[in-house]
Design an enzyme around this catalytic site. Structure first.
Site, PDB file in Angstrom:
ATOM      1  N   LYS A 252       7.197  26.164  21.552  1.00 31.33           N
ATOM      2  CA  LYS A 252       7.489  26.467  20.428  1.00 31.33           C
ATOM      3  C   LYS A 252       6.816  27.493  20.007  1.00 31.33           C
ATOM      4  CE  LYS A 252       8.376  27.322  16.003  1.00 31.33           C
ATOM      5  NZ  LYS A 252       7.396  28.864  16.026  1.00 31.33           N
TER       6      LYS A 252
ATOM      7  N   GLY B   7      -2.366  26.347  14.102  1.00 29.89           N
ATOM      8  CA  GLY B   7      -1.759  27.173  13.411  1.00 29.89           C
ATOM      9  C   GLY B   7      -2.658  26.970  11.891  1.00 29.89           C
ATOM     10  N   SER B   8      -2.053  27.348  10.640  1.00 26.42           N
ATOM     11  CA  SER B   8      -2.583  27.260   8.970  1.00 26.42           C
ATOM     12  C   SER B   8      -2.835  25.590   8.712  1.00 26.42           C
ATOM     13  CB  SER B   8      -1.282  27.690   8.406  1.00 26.42           C
ATOM     14  OG  SER B   8      -0.021  27.235   9.013  1.00 26.42           O
TER      15      SER B   8
ATOM     16  N   GLY C 190      -0.163  22.368   9.233  1.00 22.68           N
ATOM     17  CA  GLY C 190      -0.818  21.247   9.889  1.00 22.68           C
ATOM     18  C   GLY C 190       0.082  20.324   9.559  1.00 22.68           C
TER      19      GLY C 190
ATOM     20  N   GLU D  61      -5.738  22.327  15.631  1.00 25.85           N
ATOM     21  CA  GLU D  61      -6.190  22.587  15.678  1.00 25.85           C
ATOM     22  C   GLU D  61      -5.824  23.823  14.442  1.00 25.85           C
ATOM     23  OE1 GLU D  61      -8.906  22.536  16.222  1.00 25.85           O
ATOM     24  OE2 GLU D  61      -8.529  20.933  18.357  1.00 25.85           O
TER      25      GLU D  61
ATOM     26  N   CYS E 159      -9.461  31.967  14.687  1.00 25.45           N
ATOM     27  CA  CYS E 159      -9.842  30.715  13.553  1.00 25.45           C
ATOM     28  C   CYS E 159     -11.555  30.616  13.403  1.00 25.45           C
ATOM     29  CB  CYS E 159      -9.742  29.181  13.964  1.00 25.45           C
ATOM     30  SG  CYS E 159      -9.022  29.110  15.797  1.00 25.45           S
TER      31      CYS E 159
ATOM     32  N   GLN F  40       0.314  39.721   6.995  1.00 28.61           N
ATOM     33  CA  GLN F  40      -1.701  38.998   7.190  1.00 28.61           C
ATOM     34  C   GLN F  40      -2.051  40.160   6.420  1.00 28.61           C
ATOM     35  OE1 GLN F  40      -1.827  36.333   8.566  1.00 28.61           O
ATOM     36  NE2 GLN F  40      -3.347  37.095   9.124  1.00 28.61           N
TER      37      GLN F  40
ATOM     38  N   GLU G 197      -9.762  30.396   3.889  1.00 27.85           N
ATOM     39  CA  GLU G 197      -9.811  31.087   4.907  1.00 27.85           C
ATOM     40  C   GLU G 197      -8.745  32.411   5.106  1.00 27.85           C
ATOM     41  OE1 GLU G 197      -7.275  29.558   8.505  1.00 27.85           O
ATOM     42  OE2 GLU G 197      -9.253  29.987   9.831  1.00 27.85           O
TER      43      GLU G 197
END
Ligand code: ADP
Length: 478
Positions: free
Chosen positions: A171, A222-223, A227, A244, A278, A325, A377
């Site tokens: 996906k 991803g974020s 997660g 991750e 990241c 973003q 982040e």
């Protein structure tokens, strides 16, 4: 152009189409992608489950040959793929080319794994019994991936998953359907058997339960909030989970460092790909005696960055990937100014020849480590530069973070480098090298909450995409 889903060996359209917008030129709509429905995602999972029994029992050579062919095809097509990625995602063509070649090399690396991956034999406590520890596929793997490395991140999950005998449903991010199509096409042209690899595009929130609820393992990049959601979705079935997630990565520059090299490392490691990695550094900590020199060098370097359309060969930094973003980066800039940070350079929305999500890289000074910009982040071109008195303070501030992904130090002192390496809580440490842009064959990842469920890459991938079996064989021969 319609970017379609790939289910059960077939490209398939779906009712819902969504535009793929070029962040370098929002007037340029790069086709539309088919957002899969929940039932299509469920079907892809069921198809992958049906294909598992045949794929897992293929010979190592069959799996190796498939992966090798994918590697060759990606390399042959790399320049076209790179242009598509630059167009839909906003990284420069050179960056996208580098990324595509990494994807190709990942497939080549994992092509060796079916033959190379060892089991173990051990003596038993009992006479006449042999013990072996062997590795089996986990089963059906859902790979859920972000837009920032739209071909390399899927490749780093798909290649090992297939190598160790799993079947896959990818996906990809909603923002990068062309990269997903290119990767899928390479697998198709390489001859992936029907059902072994499937790809469904669309809204992660809508499809999450269908994917995670029907898999044996999910590998996600991803974020942090997403997660955590995936972890919750995996709980009822206890699917294996690999996450991750984000970072708030420190780069320390000591007074004894090669200063020009350190500035270059800070600039590249922080602002390449508009900071949307990241592992990008975002907290640059400089020993007081060289702080002014580093600050001036960083400002000069950032002013020289050529920001522009990702498909323009002279561009060094493209736009950020999408409106969300841009708004996020601007939000951080606003908050930091309100909290008392001083903007040394950048942070401006740029109007260029084409309408896009352009922002000049922002460097803040005068922040403290408890400010939002140093805690959360950004995932964009916004970083801070701060003074530290000595190595101990640098280590203490580096580790004063909720994140623990990557960290770096620039120094010519082997003792300082080793002390930092040992004391850093990050999962990845670099010395005289950017915190981002790491090797694809080395275990990659951070400690929670930057990472969860084991490392990707290298033998990290072997651990995640396999299950151990310990066998006791009483053959009676002493
Ligand atoms: P980003 O902000 O980088 O897009 P996300 O974590 O939101 O990060 O998205 C990364 C990937 O996770 C994308 O493919 C997205 O569609 C998917 N995703 C988002 N929400 C969910 C969810 N609830 N369940 C499963 N996947 C999700």
């Amino acid at each position: 152009m319609h970017f379609q889903n790939f289910i059960d060996g077939q490209w398939r359209g779906s009712k819902e189409l969504r535009p793929n917008i070029n962040p370098s030129d929002t007037n340029d709509v790069f086709g539309e992608y088919c957002a899969a429905s929940v039932s299509e995602a469920e079907e892809a999972m069921a198809v992958a489950r049906n294909a598992l029994d045949t794929w897992r029992w293929t010979t190592p050579t069959q799996r190796a040959d498939l992966l090798e062919r994918v590697a060759v095809l990606l390399a042959e097509r790399a320049s076209d793929i790179a242009r598509d990625i630059a167009r839909e995602e906003g990284k420069t063509v050179a960056e996208a080319l580098g990324e595509t070649m990494v994807a190709s090399r990942l497939f080549r690396y994992y092509a060796g794994e079916p033959l190379r991956h060892p089991g173990t034999a051990l003596p038993s406590l009992r006479a006449g019994i042999d013990v072996t520890v062997t590795y089996e596929p986990v089963g059906v793997v859902a790979n859920i991936t972000p837009w920032n490395y739209p071909i390399a991140v899927p490749a780093r999950k798909i290649a090992p998953a297939l190598a160790y005998g799993n079947t896959v449903v990818l996906k990809p991010s909603e923002f990068t359907p062309a990269a997903a199509r290119a990767l899928t096409q390479a697998l198709v042209d390489a001859g992936v058997p029907r059902g072994v690899f499937n790809m469904v595009m669309g809204d992660g929130k809508a499809l999450g339960a269908a994917l995670v609820g029907n898999c044996d393992a999910v590998s996600f990049t991803g974020s942090g909030p997403t997660g955590r959601r995936i972890l919750e979705l995996a709980l009822p079935t206890m699917a294996k989970v690999q996450l991750e997630l984000g970072g708030k990565n420190p780069l320390v520059i000591m007074a004894d460092a090669n200063i020009d090299q350190a500035i270059d490392i800070a600039l590249r490691g922080t602002f390449t790909h508009a900071g949307q990695r990241c592992t990008s550094s975002s907290r640059i900590l400089v020993e007081a005696s060289i702080y002014d020199r580093v600050c001036e060098g960083m400002i000069r370097g950032l002013r020289e960055f050529r920001i522009g359309h990702a498909l323009d060969d002279t561009t060094e930094v493209g736009p950020v990937a999408n409106e969300q973003q841009l708004m996020k980066a601007l939000g951080f800039i606003d908050t930091t100014l309100k909290q008392g940070g001083e903007l040394a350079v950048g942070g401006e929305v740029l109007s260029l020849r084409t309408p896009g999500y352009y922002i000049s890289p922002a460097l803040f000074v005068g922040t403290t480590n408890d400010m939002t910009v140093n805690r959360e982040e950004v995932f964009g071109p916004v970083a801070t530069l701060s003074k530290v008195e000595d190595l101990d303070e640098a280590i203490s501030i580096s580790n004063d973070s909720d994140f623990a992904l990557s960290s770096g130090i620039c120094t010519t002192s082997i003792a300082a480098a080793e002390k930092f390496r040992r004391r850093s809580k990050a999962g990845l440490v670099t010395v005289n090298s950017p915190t981002a842009g790491l090797d694809y064959h080395i275990p990659f990842g951070g400690r929670a909450p930057s990472g969860y469920g084991g490392r990707e890459d290298g033998w990290g991938a072997a651990e995640f995409f396999t299950e151990m079996k310990s066998s006791y064989i009483n053959h009676g021969v002493v």
